[in-house]
Design an enzyme around this catalytic site. Sequence first.
Site, PDB file in Angstrom:
ATOM      1  N   LYS A 110       0.599  -1.085   0.012  1.00 53.40           N
ATOM      2  CA  LYS A 110       0.116  -0.021   0.016  1.00 53.40           C
ATOM      3  C   LYS A 110       1.252   1.282   0.096  1.00 53.40           C
ATOM      4  O   LYS A 110       0.776   2.187  -0.580  1.00 53.40           O
ATOM      5  CB  LYS A 110      -1.002  -0.186   1.574  1.00 53.40           C
ATOM      6  CG  LYS A 110      -1.914  -1.204   1.200  1.00 53.40           C
ATOM      7  CD  LYS A 110      -3.438  -1.154   1.878  1.00 53.40           C
ATOM      8  CE  LYS A 110      -4.039  -2.156   1.707  1.00 53.40           C
ATOM      9  NZ  LYS A 110      -3.624  -3.052   1.605  1.00 53.40           N
TER      10      LYS A 110
HETATM   11  C1  LIG Z   1      -4.042  -4.426   1.383  1.00 54.66           C
HETATM   12  C2  LIG Z   1      -3.767  -5.708   0.686  1.00 54.66           C
HETATM   13  C3  LIG Z   1      -3.734  -6.715   0.050  1.00 54.66           C
HETATM   14  C4  LIG Z   1      -5.205  -6.961  -0.314  1.00 54.66           C
HETATM   15  O1  LIG Z   1      -5.568  -5.988  -1.815  1.00 54.66           O
HETATM   16  P1  LIG Z   1      -6.994  -5.406  -2.205  1.00 54.66           P
HETATM   17  O2  LIG Z   1      -6.667  -4.232  -3.245  1.00 54.66           O
HETATM   18  O3  LIG Z   1      -7.683  -4.974  -1.581  1.00 54.66           O
HETATM   19  O4  LIG Z   1      -6.941  -6.273  -3.292  1.00 54.66           O
HETATM   20  C5  LIG Z   1      -3.374  -8.108  -0.176  1.00 54.66           C
HETATM   21  N1  LIG Z   1      -1.960  -7.482   0.581  1.00 54.66           N
HETATM   22  C6  LIG Z   1      -1.548  -7.206   1.561  1.00 54.66           C
HETATM   23  C7  LIG Z   1      -0.407  -7.861   2.440  1.00 54.66           C
HETATM   24  C8  LIG Z   1      -2.773  -5.864   1.532  1.00 54.66           C
HETATM   25  O5  LIG Z   1      -2.649  -4.990   2.109  1.00 54.66           O
END
Ligand SMILES: *Cc1c(COP(=O)(O)O)cnc(C)c1O
Length: 463
Positions: A110
């Site tokens: 993120k």
């Molecule tokens: C947010 C997240 C996901 C999922 O991503 P999306 O965009 O919500 O599909 C997968 N792995 C981790 C470690 C995350 O923080």
Amino acid sequence: MRYISTRGGIAALPFQDAVMMGLARDGGLLLPETLPSVDESTLDLWQQMSYQRLALELFSLFVDDIDRQTLEDLIERSYARFSHPQVTPMRMVGDFYVLELFHGPTLAFKDVALQLLGNLFAHVLAQSSGFMNILGATSGDTGSAAIAGVRGKPGINIFILHPYGRTSPLQALQMTTVLDKNVFNIAVRGSFDDAQTIVKRLFGDLAFRDQYQLGAVNSINWARVLAQVVYYVFAFLKLRRLGKSSVDFSVPTGNFGDIFAGYVAKQLLPKDSIHRLILATNANDLLTRFVQCGDYSRGQVIPTMSPSMDIQIASNFERYLYYLHEGDGAKVRDDMEHFAQTGKLDLSRFRERTAEDFRSHSVSEDETIATIGAVWREHGYLLDPHTAVGVRAAQECREDRPVICLATAHPAKFGAAVQKAIGRDPDLPPQLAGLAEKETRCEVMEADAEAVRRFVASHALRG
Ligand SMILES: *Cc1c(COP(=O)(O)O)cnc(C)c1O
């Protein structure tokens, strides 16, 4: 490039307005009016570029209201805090590739989007002498990445609610050890859903929302999707340099944000450059049921060891639905209203089309642990549980071509799962090692919307 709503109910907007609006006013999500595409000769040029330079070229296709120099500067600053010079390096592990997206300040993918979003917000606000108060709830990863994205930025205060004692201890420390004056952590005595409900309540109070210019950082912001398109193209170009012209990607999926960025990349690149997107889910298999049977229906959230994927409504799914309906906003609106009322959508008539884009597999807890253990023993490479879900799904769904598995978090963030799989704790990287000794700041409160409202009001920026 202008931006429209998936529900067709707003006039087209320039990029900066789309970033500030987040959710469209008609309840839909924002999308570019058209999806650009590039040809092989452009890829020949792009193939030599650094991550940042490629990001600049890609952003330039979608952004025409920020000049190139400013955009370049925003991108440089956004990736300067990544600990790897290639930002998202890729390595070969056995017979698959791992694209490491966790070299940012909070060690989860993120950061790739939220570092940029923080700088974009600050840029837009500085130009308009505006301010905003970001309000959000987190079960772990998003909160710390959002805080890291805006800490110390003028014109922005951020308020992040997390469930007291229910995140991992490291996840809480990643948030509460940030002492910048514009950062406010609120631990509510309750569940993540309680925290989320309070945030929704405060956003629903339009007078409050306008007075304090409440802003959101959730994954529906178009700028987040756009920032994520970059690493798909970057990874593909690395293999193209080796003479490979068609690849699959495996994506650990929750809210459908990351994999939707993959879909945009797939449309952008020449046909079949990205052959299939492998949509990996844990026990929360809503999206796997959609891909396999065309059944999009909500279930109960099941807690797993890959908590960032524990969702039963994929907030970005509406964007893909818009393309399934060939841009007909009225059909999207009808479907979303039907889903809100009944919790179900029958999309089986799109199965052939969907099969062109996706494969999907739902991975159990036992398989997740077994995959972390096997990859560690066979290749000496440690996966976090989210990434392990993607690797396991890739083994199930891959076809006869290279597969790139997105590594969405550093294994040290999920020590308990790693301990279970390999019998010892992962080594802590420097970003996490000293956290327990650091000073913290956090307001602990009852799960009471009025108490949170008073706290926000007394610490918010105002005009
Ligand atoms: C947010 C997240 C996901 C999922 O991503 P999306 O965009 O919500 O599909 C997968 N792995 C981790 C470690 C995350 O923080």
